[in-house]
Scaffold this motif. Structure first.
Motif, PDB file in Angstrom:
ATOM      1  N   GLU A   1       0.802  -1.210   0.000  1.00 34.22           N
ATOM      2  CA  GLU A   1       0.000   0.000   0.000  1.00 34.22           C
ATOM      3  C   GLU A   1       0.845   1.274   0.000  1.00 34.22           C
ATOM      4  N   ALA A   2       2.140   1.167   0.285  1.00 30.10           N
ATOM      5  CA  ALA A   2       2.989   2.354   0.376  1.00 30.10           C
ATOM      6  C   ALA A   2       3.053   3.046  -0.980  1.00 30.10           C
ATOM      7  N   PRO A   3       2.935   4.378  -0.982  1.00 31.44           N
ATOM      8  CA  PRO A   3       3.044   5.103  -2.251  1.00 31.44           C
ATOM      9  C   PRO A   3       4.444   4.964  -2.842  1.00 31.44           C
ATOM     10  N   SER A   4       4.532   5.179  -4.124  1.00 32.19           N
ATOM     11  CA  SER A   4       5.803   5.059  -4.821  1.00 32.19           C
ATOM     12  C   SER A   4       5.987   6.291  -5.707  1.00 32.19           C
ATOM     13  N   ALA A   5       7.236   6.768  -5.816  1.00 29.02           N
ATOM     14  CA  ALA A   5       7.512   7.954  -6.628  1.00 29.02           C
ATOM     15  C   ALA A   5       8.891   7.856  -7.252  1.00 29.02           C
ATOM     16  N   ARG A   6       8.968   8.356  -8.474  1.00 25.20           N
ATOM     17  CA  ARG A   6      10.251   8.381  -9.178  1.00 25.20           C
ATOM     18  C   ARG A   6      10.496   9.797  -9.680  1.00 25.20           C
ATOM     19  N   CYS A   7      11.756  10.227  -9.597  1.00 31.31           N
ATOM     20  CA  CYS A   7      12.166  11.520 -10.136  1.00 31.31           C
ATOM     21  C   CYS A   7      13.335  11.254 -11.081  1.00 31.31           C
ATOM     22  N   ASP A   8      13.133  11.552 -12.364  1.00 31.13           N
ATOM     23  CA  ASP A   8      14.168  11.248 -13.363  1.00 31.13           C
ATOM     24  C   ASP A   8      15.376  12.174 -13.287  1.00 31.13           C
ATOM     25  N   GLU A   9      15.197  13.370 -12.732  1.00 34.90           N
ATOM     26  CA  GLU A   9      16.306  14.318 -12.578  1.00 34.90           C
ATOM     27  C   GLU A   9      16.365  14.754 -11.114  1.00 34.90           C
ATOM     28  N   PRO A  10      16.943  13.902 -10.257  1.00 35.93           N
ATOM     29  CA  PRO A  10      16.879  14.154  -8.819  1.00 35.93           C
ATOM     30  C   PRO A  10      17.827  15.232  -8.283  1.00 35.93           C
ATOM     31  N   THR A  11      18.778  15.680  -9.080  1.00 34.41           N
ATOM     32  CA  THR A  11      19.740  16.659  -8.585  1.00 34.41           C
ATOM     33  C   THR A  11      19.579  17.985  -9.314  1.00 34.41           C
ATOM     34  N   VAL A  12      19.391  19.054  -8.521  1.00 36.68           N
ATOM     35  CA  VAL A  12      19.313  20.415  -9.039  1.00 36.68           C
ATOM     36  C   VAL A  12      20.531  21.156  -8.501  1.00 36.68           C
ATOM     37  N   GLU A  13      21.221  21.909  -9.359  1.00 34.13           N
ATOM     38  CA  GLU A  13      22.418  22.626  -8.941  1.00 34.13           C
ATOM     39  C   GLU A  13      22.288  24.110  -9.255  1.00 34.13           C
ATOM     40  N   TYR A  14      22.718  24.930  -8.297  1.00 40.57           N
ATOM     41  CA  TYR A  14      22.709  26.377  -8.471  1.00 40.57           C
ATOM     42  C   TYR A  14      23.989  26.959  -7.900  1.00 40.57           C
ATOM     43  N   GLU A  15      24.443  28.045  -8.514  1.00 43.74           N
ATOM     44  CA  GLU A  15      25.468  28.903  -7.934  1.00 43.74           C
ATOM     45  C   GLU A  15      24.812  30.269  -7.814  1.00 43.74           C
ATOM     46  N   ALA A  16      24.797  30.799  -6.583  1.00 45.31           N
ATOM     47  CA  ALA A  16      24.088  32.060  -6.359  1.00 45.31           C
ATOM     48  C   ALA A  16      24.795  32.879  -5.285  1.00 45.31           C
ATOM     49  N   ILE A  17      24.497  34.159  -5.275  1.00 38.85           N
ATOM     50  CA  ILE A  17      25.100  35.072  -4.298  1.00 38.85           C
ATOM     51  C   ILE A  17      24.498  34.827  -2.923  1.00 38.85           C
ATOM     52  N   ALA A  18      25.368  34.786  -1.919  1.00 39.06           N
ATOM     53  CA  ALA A  18      24.932  34.579  -0.541  1.00 39.06           C
ATOM     54  C   ALA A  18      23.825  35.560  -0.183  1.00 39.06           C
ATOM     55  N   GLY A  19      22.781  35.051   0.468  1.00 39.31           N
ATOM     56  CA  GLY A  19      21.682  35.889   0.895  1.00 39.31           C
ATOM     57  C   GLY A  19      20.571  36.046  -0.135  1.00 39.31           C
TER      58      GLY A  19
END
Length: 142
Positions: A24-42
């Motif tokens: 009964e447990a739900p199931s989920a898949r994410c084809d692109e599990p990693t998101v990357e950003y470079e951003a200014i602090a704050g």
């Protein structure tokens, strides 16, 4: 009490309950599990993931998207009134404050359900590089 298909022996109730819960447990898949950003602090960034219900049944009516590891643990988004049937997709976005401390920051998120917020589906990651603000004076045009 059910019977074991291979031997015909009775399956103990506690073991059958575990098997039923797993089915009964739900199931989920994410084809692109990693998101990357470079951003200014704050500053702020928006990370987005698309999850697919790759199970055989619909998800519960109330699910959570939770940060389970990383700087400032504790982010939680409650998702209600959305029907995610088998094969359906949902897009989930998170607005994240870029840490003031420059460097690499990794955040881990999971979907969850139920009163005990049992986690399910793929883990997804936000890899964030926080950079110091650029204080270089702008060149004036003459």
């Amino acid at each position: 009490m059910d019977h074991c298909a291979d031997t015909g022996a009775e399956v103990p109730g506690w073991l059958q309950a575990q098997a039923d819960a797993a089915e009964e447990a739900p199931s989920a898949r994410c084809d692109e599990p990693t998101v990357e950003y470079e951003a200014i602090a704050g500053s702020k960034v928006r990370a987005t993931w698309v999850f697919e219900n790759d199970g055989e049944a619909g998800w519960p009516e109330e699910i959570y998207f939770r940060q389970i590891r990383g700087d400032d643990d504790g982010y939680e988004q409650k998702i209600t009134d959305v029907t995610i049937d088998a094969g359906a997709q949902i897009t989930i976005s998170v607005d994240v404050n870029v840490p003031a401390k420059p460097g690499h920051h990794a955040l881990l998120f999971r979907l969850a359900h139920g009163e005990d917020k049992a986690e399910f589906g793929d883990e997804v990651f936000l890899n964030l590089v926080s950079t110091a603000e650029d204080n270089t004076p702008e060149r004036k045009r003459t």
